[in-house]
Each structure stands twice: as structure tokens, then as C-alpha cells.
Design an enzyme around this catalytic site. Structure first.
Site, mmCIF file in Angstrom:
data_model
loop_
_atom_site.group_PDB
_atom_site.id
_atom_site.type_symbol
_atom_site.label_atom_id
_atom_site.label_comp_id
_atom_site.label_asym_id
_atom_site.label_seq_id
_atom_site.Cartn_x
_atom_site.Cartn_y
_atom_site.Cartn_z
ATOM 1 N N ASP A 158 50.252 -14.683 15.863
ATOM 2 C CA ASP A 158 49.770 -14.369 14.509
ATOM 3 C C ASP A 158 50.809 -14.841 13.494
ATOM 4 O O ASP A 158 51.879 -15.289 13.879
ATOM 5 C CB ASP A 158 49.557 -12.847 14.356
ATOM 6 C CG ASP A 158 50.825 -12.075 14.641
ATOM 7 O OD1 ASP A 158 51.028 -11.663 15.805
ATOM 8 O OD2 ASP A 158 51.658 -11.918 13.728
ATOM 9 N N GLU A 168 51.927 -9.354 28.623
ATOM 10 C CA GLU A 168 52.961 -10.397 28.649
ATOM 11 C C GLU A 168 53.483 -10.675 30.058
ATOM 12 O O GLU A 168 54.041 -11.751 30.304
ATOM 13 C CB GLU A 168 54.104 -10.020 27.698
ATOM 14 C CG GLU A 168 53.653 -10.080 26.234
ATOM 15 C CD GLU A 168 54.665 -9.548 25.227
ATOM 16 O OE1 GLU A 168 54.726 -10.086 24.118
ATOM 17 O OE2 GLU A 168 55.384 -8.571 25.535
ATOM 18 N N MET A 190 59.627 -7.642 18.246
ATOM 19 C CA MET A 190 60.139 -6.275 18.244
ATOM 20 C C MET A 190 61.123 -5.958 19.380
ATOM 21 O O MET A 190 61.451 -4.795 19.599
ATOM 22 C CB MET A 190 58.952 -5.282 18.268
ATOM 23 C CG MET A 190 58.008 -5.463 17.082
ATOM 24 S SD MET A 190 56.554 -4.370 17.090
ATOM 25 C CE MET A 190 57.316 -2.778 16.825
ATOM 26 N N GLU A 191 61.568 -6.975 20.136
ATOM 27 C CA GLU A 191 62.432 -6.690 21.297
ATOM 28 C C GLU A 191 63.604 -7.651 21.499
ATOM 29 O O GLU A 191 64.629 -7.258 22.082
ATOM 30 C CB GLU A 191 61.598 -6.688 22.603
ATOM 31 C CG GLU A 191 60.526 -5.637 22.694
ATOM 32 C CD GLU A 191 59.211 -6.042 22.007
ATOM 33 O OE1 GLU A 191 59.046 -7.256 21.732
ATOM 34 O OE2 GLU A 191 58.374 -5.161 21.738
ATOM 35 N N ILE A 211 54.829 -6.476 11.812
ATOM 36 C CA ILE A 211 54.780 -7.001 10.443
ATOM 37 C C ILE A 211 53.401 -7.611 10.173
ATOM 38 O O ILE A 211 52.997 -8.567 10.828
ATOM 39 C CB ILE A 211 55.891 -8.059 10.213
ATOM 40 C CG1 ILE A 211 57.270 -7.524 10.620
ATOM 41 C CG2 ILE A 211 55.879 -8.524 8.750
ATOM 42 C CD1 ILE A 211 57.837 -6.399 9.802
ATOM 43 N N GLY A 242 55.153 -13.127 15.940
ATOM 44 C CA GLY A 242 54.559 -13.494 14.665
ATOM 45 C C GLY A 242 55.336 -14.668 14.090
ATOM 46 O O GLY A 242 56.565 -14.723 14.194
#
Ligand code: 3QA
Length: 237
Positions: free
Chosen positions: A196, A12, A172-173, A152, A78
Site C-alpha cells: 500500500d 508473511e 512496524m518491525e 500509517i 507501505g
């Protein structure tokens, strides 16, 4: 002005380091921070490692040790909202923690006393983003981003997050960064490009699209940096 640009995974931030090239590397807190002198400003880039705890540590370090005054997050996510396709960009209007749960005490999901279910990102940084999108003719969506310490890859969990938080994307952040920046009064901006659909194919799609989507996000952030610096000309440093 000092601007932090954060990712979670090395992929990233790689496009950012390739773009800015001349950086000084500083080892701190079992991590690396890349410092760049840019125009009349300073940019500090780092990837935190995955998840809310590492993101909290890195965001706090960027602000407290490196004295960054604004924080931009660039990465992948996601999709929950079906209008978001792989490679699409979404700005987090609001960030919430989908895995924070003291509902046993009658509190809503994502809430703990003296906290908030959702934290708003900075309006000025968002409007700069929409200016950039308009100029470059890039479609930029905004919505609620749900954060949790889980990758997920499950339709049911995804639907649950959608139902409870009305979230459009998940990662997640973001919410961890939001908590830190909100507490320390630092304007922040969370940008994610979809990698995704957080369903049963998520891990396959993720592996395939991590790099390309991370690049989409990083390139957009790069085009925001000049405008952020210009908008701040009145301020010294
Ligand atoms: C996933 C990365 C983490 O930093 C959160 C990507 C994209 N799709 C997601 C999904 N659920 C949750 N988050 C995301 N980022 C880390 S797991 C893969 C690690 O590979 C956003 C995100 N569906 C490690 C190789 O061993």
C-alpha cells in the site's frame, strides 16, 4: 548454519512453510517456531505478531534460544518513495524508529542515548540479494525503512516520516529486529514488498495486497537461502 526467517503476520510466513513443508513445530514464548532441516543447515521460521515489541521478542528468541546465526525478515510495507509500486521489493539499507521521540531533551527524532537513529543491515546479505535479483531479472530497490508502532494511513504522517528520516518505505518491525541483531552481532536482512502507499487508501489496499505482496517477498527470500548456505560453506554448521 542456522538461519532465522521471520515475518510479522502469518500471511508473511505461510508461503515459506508451504515451500519448506517438513517442519517441526516448537511452542515457546506464546508463539510457534517452525524448525526445518535443510541441506547441511537449519532454518527456523516464525511470525512475531505485529509491532516492535513482539518483533523484538521473536528476533531475540530466534538468536538466543534457537541459536540462529543470520536473520532474514520477509514481509510487506507501505511505500513512501513514489517510485515504489504495489508488489515492488525493497531492501532496508538502514532501519530507523519513526515513533521514538525524546526531542523534548534536544535529541533528534529516532534517537535515544547510546542508541543510533539508523542501523545498517548486513552488506554480505545485501550483495547476495542483488546477485539473486540480477540472475532472476527482478527489480530490487534499496533504501531507508522507517519502523513504528502505527499502521500509517495518512498522507501527513507519511510526509512527516519522509521529511525527518528520508525514508523510502515504512512498516512496524524492521528497526526492532535491527536493534536486536546489531546488539547481538547477528547479520540481518530486511526485505519488504509493497502492499500500500500508507495514504488514505492504505487499509483497503493492504487487505487486497497483503497476501500477494507477502508471497513476492517470501519467494525472493527462498531464492536467497541456497546462496547464503553456499557462501558459508567454509564455516562448520
Ligand atoms: C500491518 C502489518 C504490520 O505488521 C506492519 C503490515 C504495510 N503497510 C503499512 C502501513 N503502515 C505500517 N506498516 C505497514 N506491516 C498491520 S495492521 C493490519 C492488521 O490487520 C507492514 C505495513 N501503511 C489485522 C486484521 O484485523
Amino acid at each position: 548454519m542456522k538461519i532465522a526467517i521471520m515475518g510479522a503476520m502469518v500471511e508473511e510466513i505461510e508461503p515459506l512453510l508451504e515451500y519448506f513443508k517438513d517442519y517441526e513445530t516448537i511452542d515457546y514464548a506464546k508463539n510457534k517456531f517452525y524448525k526445518i532441516a535443510y541441506k547441511n543447515s537449519e532454518i527456523v521460521i516464525a511470525y512475531s505478531k505485529i509491532g516492535k515489541v513482539f518483533a523484538t521478542l521473536t528476533a531475540a528468541t530466534m538468536i538466543e534460544k534457537f541459536e540462529c546465526q543470520k536473520l532474514l525478515f520477509s514481509g510487506v510495507a507501505g511505500a513512501i518513495n513514489p517510485s515504489l509500486k504495489i508488489g515492488d521489493l525493497i531492501v532496508g539499507d538502514k532501519l530507523c524508529q519513526h515513533d521514538l521521540d525524546i526531542t523534548a531533551f534536544g535529541h533528534p527524532y529516532g534517537y535515544v542515548p547510546e542508541g543510533a537513529v539508523c542501523i545498517d543491515s548486513d552488506k554480505d546479505l545485501k550483495s547476495i540479494a542483488f546477485e539473486v535479483a540480477k540472475e532472476k531479472n527482478i527489480e530490487l530497490k534499496s533504501g531507508i525503512i522507517a519502523t513504528g508502532d502505527q499502521f500509517i494511513a495518512d498522507q501527513k504522517r507519511k510526509e512527516w516520516i519522509k521529511g525527518v528520516f528520508e525514508a523510502d518505505a515504512l512498516e512496524m518491525e524492521g528497526a526492532a529486529v535491527a536493534v536486536v541483531c546489531d546488539a547481538l552481532d547477528i547479520p540481518f536482512f530486511i526485505l519488504r514488498a509493497i502492499s500500500d502507499a500508507a495514504d488514505m487508501d492504505a487499509s483497503f489496499d493492504f487487505d487486497e495486497f497483503l497476501k500477494s505482496s507477502a508471497k513476492v517477498s517470501a519467494e525472493f527470500i527462498i531464492s536467497m537461502v541456497d546462496k547464503i548456505i553456499e557462501a558459508d560453506v567454509g564455516n562448520s554448521k
